[in-house]
Design a protein around this motif. Sequence first.
Motif, PDB file in Angstrom:
ATOM      1  N   SER A 137      -4.073 -17.321   7.890  1.00 46.78           N
ATOM      2  CA  SER A 137      -2.709 -17.815   8.011  1.00 46.78           C
ATOM      3  C   SER A 137      -2.163 -18.138   6.620  1.00 46.78           C
ATOM      4  O   SER A 137      -2.926 -18.256   5.656  1.00 46.78           O
ATOM      5  CB  SER A 137      -2.668 -19.075   8.885  1.00 46.78           C
ATOM      6  N   PRO A 138      -0.850 -18.292   6.482  1.00 49.94           N
ATOM      7  CA  PRO A 138      -0.274 -18.655   5.184  1.00 49.94           C
ATOM      8  C   PRO A 138      -0.817 -19.998   4.693  1.00 49.94           C
ATOM      9  O   PRO A 138      -1.180 -20.875   5.486  1.00 49.94           O
ATOM     10  CB  PRO A 138       1.227 -18.739   5.473  1.00 49.94           C
ATOM     11  N   LEU A 139      -0.869 -20.165   3.380  1.00 57.34           N
ATOM     12  CA  LEU A 139      -1.366 -21.393   2.762  1.00 57.34           C
ATOM     13  C   LEU A 139      -0.205 -22.293   2.374  1.00 57.34           C
ATOM     14  O   LEU A 139       0.826 -21.815   1.893  1.00 57.34           O
ATOM     15  CB  LEU A 139      -2.199 -21.044   1.522  1.00 57.34           C
ATOM     16  N   GLN A 140      -0.376 -23.589   2.599  1.00 64.63           N
ATOM     17  CA  GLN A 140       0.634 -24.556   2.199  1.00 64.63           C
ATOM     18  C   GLN A 140      -0.085 -25.843   1.823  1.00 64.63           C
ATOM     19  O   GLN A 140      -0.569 -26.570   2.694  1.00 64.63           O
ATOM     20  CB  GLN A 140       1.641 -24.816   3.325  1.00 64.63           C
ATOM     21  N   TYR A 141      -0.191 -26.129   0.531  1.00 65.88           N
ATOM     22  CA  TYR A 141      -0.897 -27.324   0.067  1.00 65.88           C
ATOM     23  C   TYR A 141      -0.077 -28.016  -1.003  1.00 65.88           C
ATOM     24  O   TYR A 141       0.493 -27.370  -1.884  1.00 65.88           O
ATOM     25  CB  TYR A 141      -2.266 -26.948  -0.503  1.00 65.88           C
ATOM     26  N   GLN A 142      -0.029 -29.349  -0.943  1.00 62.58           N
ATOM     27  CA  GLN A 142       0.648 -30.137  -1.970  1.00 62.58           C
ATOM     28  C   GLN A 142      -0.017 -31.501  -2.063  1.00 62.58           C
ATOM     29  O   GLN A 142      -0.415 -32.079  -1.051  1.00 62.58           O
ATOM     30  CB  GLN A 142       2.139 -30.294  -1.668  1.00 62.58           C
ATOM     31  N   GLN A 143      -0.145 -31.993  -3.271  1.00 63.88           N
ATOM     32  CA  GLN A 143      -0.704 -33.325  -3.494  1.00 63.88           C
ATOM     33  C   GLN A 143       0.012 -33.959  -4.674  1.00 63.88           C
ATOM     34  O   GLN A 143       0.350 -33.279  -5.655  1.00 63.88           O
ATOM     35  CB  GLN A 143      -2.202 -33.249  -3.781  1.00 63.88           C
ATOM     36  N   THR A 144       0.281 -35.262  -4.570  1.00 63.32           N
ATOM     37  CA  THR A 144       0.975 -36.008  -5.611  1.00 63.32           C
ATOM     38  C   THR A 144       0.221 -37.290  -5.898  1.00 63.32           C
ATOM     39  O   THR A 144      -0.219 -37.983  -4.984  1.00 63.32           O
ATOM     40  CB  THR A 144       2.415 -36.355  -5.191  1.00 63.32           C
ATOM     41  N   LEU A 145       0.076 -37.594  -7.184  1.00 64.84           N
ATOM     42  CA  LEU A 145      -0.585 -38.822  -7.626  1.00 64.84           C
ATOM     43  C   LEU A 145       0.323 -39.544  -8.602  1.00 64.84           C
ATOM     44  O   LEU A 145       0.653 -39.006  -9.667  1.00 64.84           O
ATOM     45  CB  LEU A 145      -1.927 -38.496  -8.295  1.00 64.84           C
ATOM     46  N   GLY A 201       2.988 -39.331 -13.370  1.00 70.18           N
ATOM     47  CA  GLY A 201       1.841 -38.886 -12.592  1.00 70.18           C
ATOM     48  C   GLY A 201       1.737 -37.381 -12.551  1.00 70.18           C
ATOM     49  O   GLY A 201       2.304 -36.664 -13.389  1.00 70.18           O
ATOM     50  N   LEU A 202       1.018 -36.881 -11.555  1.00 72.98           N
ATOM     51  CA  LEU A 202       0.741 -35.465 -11.385  1.00 72.98           C
ATOM     52  C   LEU A 202       1.151 -35.007  -9.993  1.00 72.98           C
ATOM     53  O   LEU A 202       1.009 -35.751  -9.028  1.00 72.98           O
ATOM     54  CB  LEU A 202      -0.751 -35.177 -11.569  1.00 72.98           C
ATOM     55  N   GLN A 203       1.619 -33.775  -9.912  1.00 76.26           N
ATOM     56  CA  GLN A 203       1.898 -33.160  -8.622  1.00 76.26           C
ATOM     57  C   GLN A 203       1.487 -31.693  -8.692  1.00 76.26           C
ATOM     58  O   GLN A 203       1.801 -31.004  -9.659  1.00 76.26           O
ATOM     59  CB  GLN A 203       3.378 -33.256  -8.265  1.00 76.26           C
ATOM     60  N   VAL A 204       0.768 -31.245  -7.684  1.00 72.27           N
ATOM     61  CA  VAL A 204       0.344 -29.846  -7.636  1.00 72.27           C
ATOM     62  C   VAL A 204       0.722 -29.266  -6.273  1.00 72.27           C
ATOM     63  O   VAL A 204       0.856 -29.987  -5.283  1.00 72.27           O
ATOM     64  CB  VAL A 204      -1.179 -29.708  -7.855  1.00 72.27           C
ATOM     65  N   ALA A 205       0.896 -27.954  -6.243  1.00 73.68           N
ATOM     66  CA  ALA A 205       1.227 -27.272  -4.996  1.00 73.68           C
ATOM     67  C   ALA A 205       0.794 -25.823  -5.109  1.00 73.68           C
ATOM     68  O   ALA A 205       0.833 -25.235  -6.189  1.00 73.68           O
ATOM     69  CB  ALA A 205       2.728 -27.361  -4.705  1.00 73.68           C
ATOM     70  N   VAL A 206       0.383 -25.248  -3.999  1.00 72.93           N
ATOM     71  CA  VAL A 206       0.056 -23.828  -3.939  1.00 72.93           C
ATOM     72  C   VAL A 206       0.386 -23.341  -2.540  1.00 72.93           C
ATOM     73  O   VAL A 206       0.158 -24.045  -1.551  1.00 72.93           O
ATOM     74  CB  VAL A 206      -1.429 -23.566  -4.285  1.00 72.93           C
ATOM     75  N   SER A 207       0.960 -22.141  -2.451  1.00 69.29           N
ATOM     76  CA  SER A 207       1.360 -21.602  -1.157  1.00 69.29           C
ATOM     77  C   SER A 207       1.276 -20.086  -1.201  1.00 69.29           C
ATOM     78  O   SER A 207       1.257 -19.472  -2.268  1.00 69.29           O
ATOM     79  CB  SER A 207       2.786 -22.037  -0.794  1.00 69.29           C
ATOM     80  N   SER A 208       1.234 -19.501  -0.027  1.00 72.95           N
ATOM     81  CA  SER A 208       1.249 -18.045   0.095  1.00 72.95           C
ATOM     82  C   SER A 208       2.084 -17.680   1.312  1.00 72.95           C
ATOM     83  O   SER A 208       2.216 -18.463   2.257  1.00 72.95           O
ATOM     84  CB  SER A 208      -0.169 -17.483   0.232  1.00 72.95           C
ATOM     85  N   THR A 209       2.650 -16.491   1.266  1.00 74.03           N
ATOM     86  CA  THR A 209       3.488 -16.054   2.380  1.00 74.03           C
ATOM     87  C   THR A 209       2.672 -15.495   3.534  1.00 74.03           C
ATOM     88  O   THR A 209       3.197 -15.324   4.628  1.00 74.03           O
ATOM     89  CB  THR A 209       4.477 -14.980   1.901  1.00 74.03           C
ATOM     90  N   GLY A 210       1.402 -15.210   3.286  1.00 72.36           N
ATOM     91  CA  GLY A 210       0.555 -14.666   4.349  1.00 72.36           C
ATOM     92  C   GLY A 210      -0.868 -14.501   3.858  1.00 72.36           C
ATOM     93  O   GLY A 210      -1.171 -14.741   2.679  1.00 72.36           O
ATOM     94  N   PRO A 211      -1.781 -14.104   4.732  1.00 75.14           N
ATOM     95  CA  PRO A 211      -3.183 -13.921   4.335  1.00 75.14           C
ATOM     96  C   PRO A 211      -3.341 -12.777   3.341  1.00 75.14           C
ATOM     97  O   PRO A 211      -2.568 -11.815   3.351  1.00 75.14           O
ATOM     98  CB  PRO A 211      -3.887 -13.626   5.668  1.00 75.14           C
ATOM     99  N   LEU A 212      -4.348 -12.894   2.478  1.00 75.79           N
ATOM    100  CA  LEU A 212      -4.622 -11.885   1.470  1.00 75.79           C
ATOM    101  C   LEU A 212      -5.826 -11.054   1.873  1.00 75.79           C
ATOM    102  O   LEU A 212      -6.724 -11.525   2.570  1.00 75.79           O
ATOM    103  CB  LEU A 212      -4.893 -12.547   0.117  1.00 75.79           C
ATOM    104  N   SER A 213      -5.852  -9.824   1.390  1.00 72.59           N
ATOM    105  CA  SER A 213      -6.999  -8.953   1.645  1.00 72.59           C
ATOM    106  C   SER A 213      -8.166  -9.389   0.763  1.00 72.59           C
ATOM    107  O   SER A 213      -8.008 -10.185  -0.164  1.00 72.59           O
ATOM    108  CB  SER A 213      -6.632  -7.501   1.353  1.00 72.59           C
TER     109      SER A 213
END
Length: 518
Positions: A137-145, A201-213
């Motif tokens: 499934s697509p990835l959706q991650y975010q974290q803030t400190l 502080g710090l904030q990071v995020a990573v996402s994808s529109t769909g699964p990768l091969s």
Amino acid sequence: MTSLSPLSAVRGAVPTPSIDREALRQRGQEAGGSAQALVSVAAPTASLIWSSLPQDRVVPPDNTYGPLLSITSTPAAKAEPTEAPQRVQAWATAPAGDAISRQMALNEFRRPERTLASQWNGLGSALLSLASAPSTSPLQYQQTLLSAADPTQPLQAQFDRLQKGATTVTLQIKTRSGQTVDLQIAVNRQPGALGEASSQGLQVAVSSTGPLSETERQALAALSQGLEDALAGLGHADAPEINVSGLLAYDRNAFSQLTLDIQNPTESAALESFALHLGDDGSSLVYQGAAGKVDLRLDAAPPLQTGSAQQRQAAIAQQLQLIDAAAHRGHADEKLVALFKNSFSQLHGAAPTTAGDNPLGQASAVNTGLSEKVQPLLSGLVDFEASFSGDFSHTNRWGNVNEQGQAQYTLSQRTTVDTDPEEKTAGIIQTQSEQLQSNYVKARHDGALDIESGNFDRYAIDDRRTVSTLISAVDNQLTSAVRSTDRQQLETRETVVKHRVVDRRETPDQQHLLTLLM
């Protein structure tokens, strides 16, 4: 994502039974508050409990964590009106023992340098590791400190303000299958507006529109060290370095485009902005900082198949010699010239060596033979445009500034191919051009420069050089090959005494050379 009340999120991660007064004193000083008042205040206590997770558990793609089980809080003791509120660390989402949150916590407490390189350290590879993990499934991650949250103000507003004034790193990758992966790191070290919490502080995020091969995931993971090297060099406090070799080696069969963009709103910073674009449409690199500006743009592929690796390396070395000569004549800043040369050699060293559509016609054995005859007469590089510009200053033997000015330099190559299939003729023209403009003032007798006194020497450099290679062929046989070199140099020197020009001298130099190549 489970929402947290402001107070519970302020306490964030693992609850502590007691207050470390020395740590609070340091945090208060960093936040600009009164350290003495901070220690004297009875600190508010709160505990946050969530379901335990193994330390090596992979963060779920949807960034969810275990449910909150209980929240208890004890109101803070009354403080004197002059006492500053306690500032504490706060997480937007309770850490789950994952590598990303652990790296954020480690970077946040790195002492004493607190450079961009230390704040970025390990986060790029950790985010790429998460993005390259198997998923359906697509990835959706975010974290803030937040490093110094103010519990008297709305916590969500402080999280939202972190992006304001932050230095941001954005990496976007597009795959051949049509998926997009986006990664972002934000570092905020701004003090904040008057009356507002700093939101440092710090904030990071990573996402994808769909699964990768599988191939795409492996290609993504292979970029981890390249991204770390690029950020480590660019994040140096005083003298940024450009090291993008690892990113330039990206898998062109898996990815159609890679873009790295960095924006730093801090004025006169060593690194103000950086942009690297790689793709089917060519490559480009732009750096802007205290040393000046570097701008390079390369075509996607050569119009003809390039020569051997030895020819290309020899051509790069020749161009670097031209750059050194121009920088020496124009007195350009050494750090800026080093950035320009590193960028130039790295981009050209990784450029494609195979032409797309052969402009000499159909890919027959005859045309291939003609291409092999023509190539040794050309540079062996893809067409490009490159430039640097910036201020410079130099000191005398006693460390006093005795010279300052501004230099601009451009270098380019353009190749055109004109064919007539009916007449079986071909014409190739490759033109390399360079231009240097430098203006500076210098103290006389190696003394200290004093502009206000109106006593100094003023110099202006205006140099131009064009090298054109003209090749003609009929029926796949070379008929002529010549190279013309035109060079014009002009140095103007003015002697200024009490703000008046008392002497002016021009030193021109012109050269025209025609060389037969066959």
